[in-house]
Scaffold this motif. Sequence first.
Motif, PDB file in Angstrom:
ATOM      1  N   GLN A  14      10.679 -13.903  35.019  1.00  0.00           N
ATOM      2  CA  GLN A  14      10.340 -14.499  33.732  1.00  0.00           C
ATOM      3  C   GLN A  14       8.975 -15.898  34.675  1.00  0.00           C
ATOM      4  N   ILE A  15       7.969 -15.248  33.761  1.00  0.00           N
ATOM      5  CA  ILE A  15       6.555 -16.782  34.012  1.00  0.00           C
ATOM      6  C   ILE A  15       6.675 -17.677  32.337  1.00  0.00           C
ATOM      7  N   ASP A  16       6.241 -18.658  32.954  1.00  0.00           N
ATOM      8  CA  ASP A  16       6.031 -18.804  31.314  1.00  0.00           C
ATOM      9  C   ASP A  16       6.449 -17.702  30.387  1.00  0.00           C
ATOM     10  N   GLY A  17       7.955 -17.821  30.088  1.00  0.00           N
ATOM     11  CA  GLY A  17       8.484 -16.809  29.016  1.00  0.00           C
ATOM     12  C   GLY A  17       7.842 -15.572  29.426  1.00  0.00           C
ATOM     13  N   ASN A  18       6.434 -14.647  29.910  1.00  0.00           N
ATOM     14  CA  ASN A  18       6.947 -13.325  30.587  1.00  0.00           C
ATOM     15  C   ASN A  18       7.582 -13.342  31.288  1.00  0.00           C
ATOM     16  N   LYS A  19       7.239 -11.600  30.682  1.00  0.00           N
ATOM     17  CA  LYS A  19       8.168 -10.031  31.908  1.00  0.00           C
ATOM     18  C   LYS A  19       7.393  -9.812  33.216  1.00  0.00           C
ATOM     19  N   ILE A  20       7.895 -10.595  34.492  1.00  0.00           N
ATOM     20  CA  ILE A  20       6.687  -9.694  35.340  1.00  0.00           C
ATOM     21  C   ILE A  20       7.633  -9.171  36.015  1.00  0.00           C
ATOM     22  N   ARG A  21       7.533  -7.666  36.326  1.00  0.00           N
ATOM     23  CA  ARG A  21       7.877  -6.982  37.313  1.00  0.00           C
ATOM     24  C   ARG A  21       7.412  -6.666  38.694  1.00  0.00           C
ATOM     25  N   TYR A  22       7.967  -6.053  38.919  1.00  0.00           N
ATOM     26  CA  TYR A  22       7.332  -6.205  40.987  1.00  0.00           C
ATOM     27  C   TYR A  22       8.158  -4.955  41.365  1.00  0.00           C
ATOM     28  N   LEU A  23       8.235  -4.857  42.883  1.00  0.00           N
ATOM     29  CA  LEU A  23       8.298  -3.696  43.791  1.00  0.00           C
ATOM     30  C   LEU A  23       8.393  -5.188  44.962  1.00  0.00           C
ATOM     31  N   GLU A  24       9.504  -4.685  45.453  1.00  0.00           N
ATOM     32  CA  GLU A  24       9.788  -4.901  46.914  1.00  0.00           C
ATOM     33  C   GLU A  24      10.461  -4.547  47.589  1.00  0.00           C
ATOM     34  N   SER A  25      10.406  -3.820  49.018  1.00  0.00           N
ATOM     35  CA  SER A  25      10.886  -2.856  50.134  1.00  0.00           C
ATOM     36  C   SER A  25      10.247  -3.520  51.198  1.00  0.00           C
ATOM     37  N   GLY A  26      12.136  -4.025  52.544  1.00  0.00           N
ATOM     38  CA  GLY A  26      11.466  -4.395  54.430  1.00  0.00           C
ATOM     39  C   GLY A  26      12.954  -5.354  53.754  1.00  0.00           C
ATOM     40  N   ASN A  27      12.929  -5.664  54.789  1.00  0.00           N
ATOM     41  CA  ASN A  27      13.816  -6.833  54.825  1.00  0.00           C
ATOM     42  C   ASN A  27      13.107  -7.970  55.691  1.00  0.00           C
ATOM     43  N   SER A  28      12.186  -8.089  56.184  1.00  0.00           N
ATOM     44  CA  SER A  28      11.609  -8.897  57.269  1.00  0.00           C
ATOM     45  C   SER A  28      11.721 -10.260  57.431  1.00  0.00           C
ATOM     46  N   LYS A  29      11.792 -11.186  57.724  1.00  0.00           N
ATOM     47  CA  LYS A  29      11.492 -12.698  57.592  1.00  0.00           C
ATOM     48  C   LYS A  29       9.721 -13.067  57.471  1.00  0.00           C
ATOM     49  N   ASN A  30       8.959 -11.824  58.032  1.00  0.00           N
ATOM     50  CA  ASN A  30       7.568 -11.876  57.572  1.00  0.00           C
ATOM     51  C   ASN A  30       7.268 -11.151  56.083  1.00  0.00           C
ATOM     52  N   THR A  31       6.466 -11.523  55.494  1.00  0.00           N
ATOM     53  CA  THR A  31       6.622 -11.253  53.858  1.00  0.00           C
ATOM     54  C   THR A  31       4.774 -10.672  54.066  1.00  0.00           C
ATOM     55  N   ILE A  32       4.088  -9.548  53.402  1.00  0.00           N
ATOM     56  CA  ILE A  32       3.216  -9.342  52.883  1.00  0.00           C
ATOM     57  C   ILE A  32       3.565  -9.182  51.439  1.00  0.00           C
ATOM     58  N   VAL A  33       2.240  -9.876  50.889  1.00  0.00           N
ATOM     59  CA  VAL A  33       1.936  -9.917  49.296  1.00  0.00           C
ATOM     60  C   VAL A  33       0.726  -8.620  49.264  1.00  0.00           C
ATOM     61  N   LEU A  34       1.381  -7.866  48.018  1.00  0.00           N
ATOM     62  CA  LEU A  34      -0.206  -6.495  47.708  1.00  0.00           C
ATOM     63  C   LEU A  34      -0.199  -7.114  46.337  1.00  0.00           C
ATOM     64  N   LEU A  35      -1.696  -7.494  46.126  1.00  0.00           N
ATOM     65  CA  LEU A  35      -2.474  -7.220  44.580  1.00  0.00           C
ATOM     66  C   LEU A  35      -3.162  -6.227  44.593  1.00  0.00           C
ATOM     67  N   HIS A  36      -2.990  -5.021  43.467  1.00  0.00           N
ATOM     68  CA  HIS A  36      -3.875  -3.831  42.916  1.00  0.00           C
ATOM     69  C   HIS A  36      -4.634  -4.252  42.583  1.00  0.00           C
ATOM     70  N   GLY A  37      -5.517  -3.871  41.687  1.00  0.00           N
ATOM     71  CA  GLY A  37      -7.259  -3.402  41.038  1.00  0.00           C
ATOM     72  C   GLY A  37      -6.961  -4.032  39.669  1.00  0.00           C
ATOM     73  N   LEU A  38      -8.102  -3.652  38.725  1.00  0.00           N
ATOM     74  CA  LEU A  38      -7.965  -4.032  37.016  1.00  0.00           C
ATOM     75  C   LEU A  38      -7.660  -2.419  36.613  1.00  0.00           C
ATOM     76  N   GLY A  39      -6.650  -2.732  35.658  1.00  0.00           N
ATOM     77  CA  GLY A  39      -6.368  -1.411  35.270  1.00  0.00           C
ATOM     78  C   GLY A  39      -5.276  -1.309  36.193  1.00  0.00           C
ATOM     79  N   ALA A  40      -4.707  -1.305  37.402  1.00  0.00           N
ATOM     80  CA  ALA A  40      -3.860  -0.559  38.191  1.00  0.00           C
ATOM     81  C   ALA A  40      -2.416  -1.225  37.812  1.00  0.00           C
ATOM     82  N   SER A  41      -1.656  -0.344  38.808  1.00  0.00           N
ATOM     83  CA  SER A  41      -0.061  -1.226  38.737  1.00  0.00           C
ATOM     84  C   SER A  41       0.453  -1.064  40.251  1.00  0.00           C
ATOM     85  N   ALA A  42       1.581  -1.562  40.500  1.00  0.00           N
ATOM     86  CA  ALA A  42       2.244  -1.868  41.558  1.00  0.00           C
ATOM     87  C   ALA A  42       2.247  -0.737  42.534  1.00  0.00           C
TER      88      ALA A  42
END
Length: 270
Positions: A14-42
């Motif tokens: 939850q962020i500011d009362g809004n439900k936010i969905r995300y996908l998560e994979s991998g178990n490294s201590k180093n992280t990649i965050v991927l941001l999709h484009g307009l009208g898309a999704s994870a």
Amino acid sequence: MIIVAKTVEEKFLQIDGNKIRYLESGNSKNTIVLLHGLGASAERWLNVLPIFSKHYSVIVPDLIGFGLSDKPTIDYTPELFSDFLEKFFAQIGIVRPNLIGSSLGGQIAATYTSSHAEEIEKLVLVSPAGAMTQSTPALDAYVMAALYPNEQTAKNAFELMEGSGEEVPQDIITGFIERMQLPNAKLAFMSTVLGLKNSKPITTKLSSITIPTLIIWGSVDPVIPIDYSGSFISSLQDCRFFRMDGCGHTPYVQDPDTFASKVLEFLNGA
């Protein structure tokens, strides 16, 4: 909704009362965050997610207003998305991730990094929005498909955006239609388009980004043509550039192996 692989976890917060969905994979201590484009999704990143998750922990949000995240009635501006990203990182406890953004996601990533450079390890921008001064036929077709989401409009838009002439997978077309039929989806889409149109060019903020940055652009991108890459390359202090020949607006979908290879090479310091 597209079913994701078992090695990928679907999570919500939850962020500011809004439900936010995300996908998560991998178990490294180093992280990649991927941001999709307009009208898309994870799901747009599913072709490269398994490759990245062998080496990194990978987190892929549905941006607020898109995918299966909530779509509140607000103004969707680049600043709103940057603020969303800050809160998303804080909520999960993400520290110094490598940030990769495509199209709208690229503009969001650049906007965020311009004021939080010390909090990002490395930045990758894929055909980023924010510098284009006028629309293109492919973008016009995409907006039309968002407003009137059906098989014909979506197929036409994605075939134009593909750029290479290859057939677009049916799940991409179907997924888009389903997402745009969700409550408030059209409002969020068009508010984002207007927010981008009324914002200052992202190039005014790029000079403050000091971290290593990689720009990747499809050579035949009909949505945001590769000619716009020059304004990014010349404005960034520490920039590398890779042109993906024969690819359109989403090279990570069309040629995931080459895309992932170049990104990992960059992230690993080569």
